[in-house]
Design a protein around this motif. Structure first.
Motif, PDB file in Angstrom:
ATOM      1  N   ILE A  13      -1.272   8.783   4.956  1.00  0.00           N
ATOM      2  CA  ILE A  13       0.273   8.578   4.062  1.00  0.00           C
ATOM      3  C   ILE A  13       1.396   9.846   3.590  1.00  0.00           C
ATOM      4  O   ILE A  13       2.311  10.633   4.161  1.00  0.00           O
ATOM      5  CB  ILE A  13       0.911   7.889   3.136  1.00  0.00           C
ATOM      6  N   ILE A  14       0.425  10.640   2.364  1.00  0.00           N
ATOM      7  CA  ILE A  14       0.991  11.990   2.076  1.00  0.00           C
ATOM      8  C   ILE A  14       1.490  12.606   3.673  1.00  0.00           C
ATOM      9  O   ILE A  14       2.501  13.161   3.630  1.00  0.00           O
ATOM     10  CB  ILE A  14       0.387  12.591   1.068  1.00  0.00           C
ATOM     11  N   TYR A  47      11.326   4.456  10.329  1.00  0.00           N
ATOM     12  CA  TYR A  47      11.287   4.689  11.747  1.00  0.00           C
ATOM     13  C   TYR A  47      11.911   5.751  11.743  1.00  0.00           C
ATOM     14  O   TYR A  47      11.002   6.070  13.303  1.00  0.00           O
ATOM     15  CB  TYR A  47      13.188   4.208  11.502  1.00  0.00           C
ATOM     16  N   HIS A  48      11.808   6.940  10.827  1.00  0.00           N
ATOM     17  CA  HIS A  48      11.975   8.132  10.576  1.00  0.00           C
ATOM     18  C   HIS A  48      10.045   8.599  11.560  1.00  0.00           C
ATOM     19  O   HIS A  48       9.828   9.667  12.063  1.00  0.00           O
ATOM     20  CB  HIS A  48      12.168   9.051   9.660  1.00  0.00           C
ATOM     21  N   VAL A  49       9.167   8.261  10.609  1.00  0.00           N
ATOM     22  CA  VAL A  49       8.159   7.839  11.455  1.00  0.00           C
ATOM     23  C   VAL A  49       7.970   7.378  12.153  1.00  0.00           C
ATOM     24  O   VAL A  49       6.753   7.908  13.842  1.00  0.00           O
ATOM     25  CB  VAL A  49       6.760   7.815  10.065  1.00  0.00           C
ATOM     26  N   VAL A  65       0.868  -1.057  -0.253  1.00  0.00           N
ATOM     27  CA  VAL A  65       0.212   0.031  -0.318  1.00  0.00           C
ATOM     28  C   VAL A  65       0.901   1.595  -0.130  1.00  0.00           C
ATOM     29  O   VAL A  65       0.218   2.473  -0.535  1.00  0.00           O
ATOM     30  CB  VAL A  65      -0.791  -0.288   1.185  1.00  0.00           C
ATOM     31  N   LEU A  66       1.497   1.363   1.142  1.00  0.00           N
ATOM     32  CA  LEU A  66       2.309   2.753   0.868  1.00  0.00           C
ATOM     33  C   LEU A  66       3.866   2.482  -0.289  1.00  0.00           C
ATOM     34  O   LEU A  66       3.770   3.730  -1.159  1.00  0.00           O
ATOM     35  CB  LEU A  66       3.667   2.055   2.506  1.00  0.00           C
ATOM     36  N   GLN A  67       3.717   1.091  -0.958  1.00  0.00           N
ATOM     37  CA  GLN A  67       4.607   2.123  -2.350  1.00  0.00           C
ATOM     38  C   GLN A  67       3.785   2.400  -3.481  1.00  0.00           C
ATOM     39  O   GLN A  67       3.910   3.115  -3.949  1.00  0.00           O
ATOM     40  CB  GLN A  67       5.226   0.745  -3.051  1.00  0.00           C
ATOM     41  N   LEU A  68       2.781   1.734  -3.416  1.00  0.00           N
ATOM     42  CA  LEU A  68       1.524   2.157  -4.707  1.00  0.00           C
ATOM     43  C   LEU A  68       1.823   3.915  -4.351  1.00  0.00           C
ATOM     44  O   LEU A  68       1.034   4.894  -5.045  1.00  0.00           O
ATOM     45  CB  LEU A  68       0.140   1.554  -4.565  1.00  0.00           C
ATOM     46  N   CYS A  69       1.128   4.020  -2.941  1.00  0.00           N
ATOM     47  CA  CYS A  69       0.692   5.644  -3.031  1.00  0.00           C
ATOM     48  C   CYS A  69       1.505   6.567  -3.252  1.00  0.00           C
ATOM     49  O   CYS A  69       1.243   7.342  -3.465  1.00  0.00           O
ATOM     50  CB  CYS A  69       0.273   5.453  -1.097  1.00  0.00           C
ATOM     51  N   ILE A  70       3.229   5.973  -2.849  1.00  0.00           N
ATOM     52  CA  ILE A  70       4.486   6.668  -2.394  1.00  0.00           C
ATOM     53  C   ILE A  70       4.348   7.385  -4.312  1.00  0.00           C
ATOM     54  O   ILE A  70       4.505   8.200  -4.703  1.00  0.00           O
ATOM     55  CB  ILE A  70       5.354   7.072  -1.837  1.00  0.00           C
ATOM     56  N   SER A  71       4.085   5.501  -5.124  1.00  0.00           N
ATOM     57  CA  SER A  71       4.321   5.770  -6.565  1.00  0.00           C
ATOM     58  C   SER A  71       3.159   7.096  -7.181  1.00  0.00           C
ATOM     59  O   SER A  71       3.644   7.730  -8.272  1.00  0.00           O
ATOM     60  CB  SER A  71       4.094   4.395  -7.213  1.00  0.00           C
ATOM     61  N   ASP A  76       7.587  15.363   5.056  1.00  0.00           N
ATOM     62  CA  ASP A  76       8.689  15.445   4.976  1.00  0.00           C
ATOM     63  C   ASP A  76       9.956  15.549   4.422  1.00  0.00           C
ATOM     64  O   ASP A  76      10.733  15.540   3.742  1.00  0.00           O
ATOM     65  CB  ASP A  76       8.978  16.737   6.555  1.00  0.00           C
ATOM     66  N   ILE A  77       9.703  13.972   4.191  1.00  0.00           N
ATOM     67  CA  ILE A  77      10.704  13.058   3.760  1.00  0.00           C
ATOM     68  C   ILE A  77      10.513  13.090   2.472  1.00  0.00           C
ATOM     69  O   ILE A  77      11.564  12.670   1.325  1.00  0.00           O
ATOM     70  CB  ILE A  77      10.466  11.541   3.929  1.00  0.00           C
ATOM     71  N   ILE A  78       9.028  12.931   1.618  1.00  0.00           N
ATOM     72  CA  ILE A  78       8.976  13.404   0.545  1.00  0.00           C
ATOM     73  C   ILE A  78       9.750  14.670   0.374  1.00  0.00           C
ATOM     74  O   ILE A  78      10.357  14.239  -1.212  1.00  0.00           O
ATOM     75  CB  ILE A  78       7.528  13.573  -0.437  1.00  0.00           C
ATOM     76  N   GLU A  79       9.687  15.596   0.351  1.00  0.00           N
ATOM     77  CA  GLU A  79       9.770  16.708  -0.197  1.00  0.00           C
ATOM     78  C   GLU A  79      12.388  17.099   0.069  1.00  0.00           C
ATOM     79  O   GLU A  79      12.625  17.308  -0.458  1.00  0.00           O
ATOM     80  CB  GLU A  79       9.937  18.059   1.346  1.00  0.00           C
TER      81      GLU A  79
END
Length: 235
Positions: A142-143, A88-90, A53-59, A148-151
């Motif tokens: 998720i977003i 781990y950060h989250v 789910v995480l892979q798909l959402c971020i993709s 902050d990680i995405i940015e």
């Protein structure tokens, strides 16, 4: 006064109401807790689903938001966002280690701070949210939590290997000898803590602590980069 649990914190912070609270309880249960106990479910199957789910959402997010970036670059950015360090950060932002059910033995040996356990639990929680609220709401969750990680990934601020980055920084104008010296270690064998300094020509550039030599060296390199004013992510 009874301390508020993680489920209540999630529901309050993100305006959620879990219809199936058992799933989130399972997401918070490490396999060590189930050992020796009958009919206790743990979170490994949920980790499997949460990862997908995480892979798909971020993709999907990267695909829609960064239309001019080619496939190769999007893949690299996604690998920085969807990785153990990011999870781990989250988990640390949520103070998640405090809420995971695990055995006493796992806890004594540092399980509540172990990167792999915390990262896997975040994936399991994502799966539990997906099963309760569906894909669209999970994507928003998720977003919000990975923003902050995405940015940092898009702006090339995330560094996975601080030792390599330090070497590239110091040797950009020529060869420089870099040494990582173990200063001391302490603690019992099952939970030993290592202290390392990184040096060039006997000048100490940074220091780091970790529960393995590798971790302490990476932390020393990160410390050196920060002191050299090289912008690095705090993941």
């Amino acid at each position: 006064m009874e301390e508020i649990g993680f489920i209540e914190l999630l529901e309050k912070k993100f305006n959620m109401s879990f219809s199936n609270k058992e799933i989130i309880e399972v997401a918070l249960t490490h396999s060590s807790y189930a050992n020796g106990r009958k009919n206790i479910k743990f979170n490994e199957r949920l980790e499997f689903l949460g990862d997908s789910v995480l892979q798909l959402c971020i993709s999907e997010y990267l695909f829609l938001k960064y239309k001019s970036k080619p496939e190769g670059e999007l893949t690299k950015k996604r690998s920085l966002i969807v990785c153990e360090n990011s999870l781990y950060h989250v988990a640390k932002k949520w103070n998640l280690g405090k809420y995971i059910k695990m055995s006493k033995g796992e806890e004594i040996t540092g399980g509540r701070e172990r990167t792999s356990i915390l990262a896997d639990c975040v994936e399991a929680i994502i799966a539990a949210i997906y099963l309760n609220f569906g894909y669209e709401n999970t994507g928003k969750f998720i977003i919000e939590n990975f923003q902050d990680i995405i940015e940092n990934a898009i702006k090339n601020r995330i560094i996975m290997d601080y030792k390599t980055k330090l070497q590239e920084t110091l040797q950009k104008d020529g060869d420089v000898s870099i040494e990582y010296n173990l200063v001391k270690y302490e603690g019992p064998p099952h939970r030993r803590k290592f202290y390392t300094e990184v040096c060039t020509e006997k000048n100490v550039l940074g220091s780091g602590v970790g529960y393995s030599k590798k971790e302490s060296e990476q932390n020393a390199a990160q410390d050196a980069l920060m002191k050299l004013n090289v912008k690095v992510s705090m993941l």
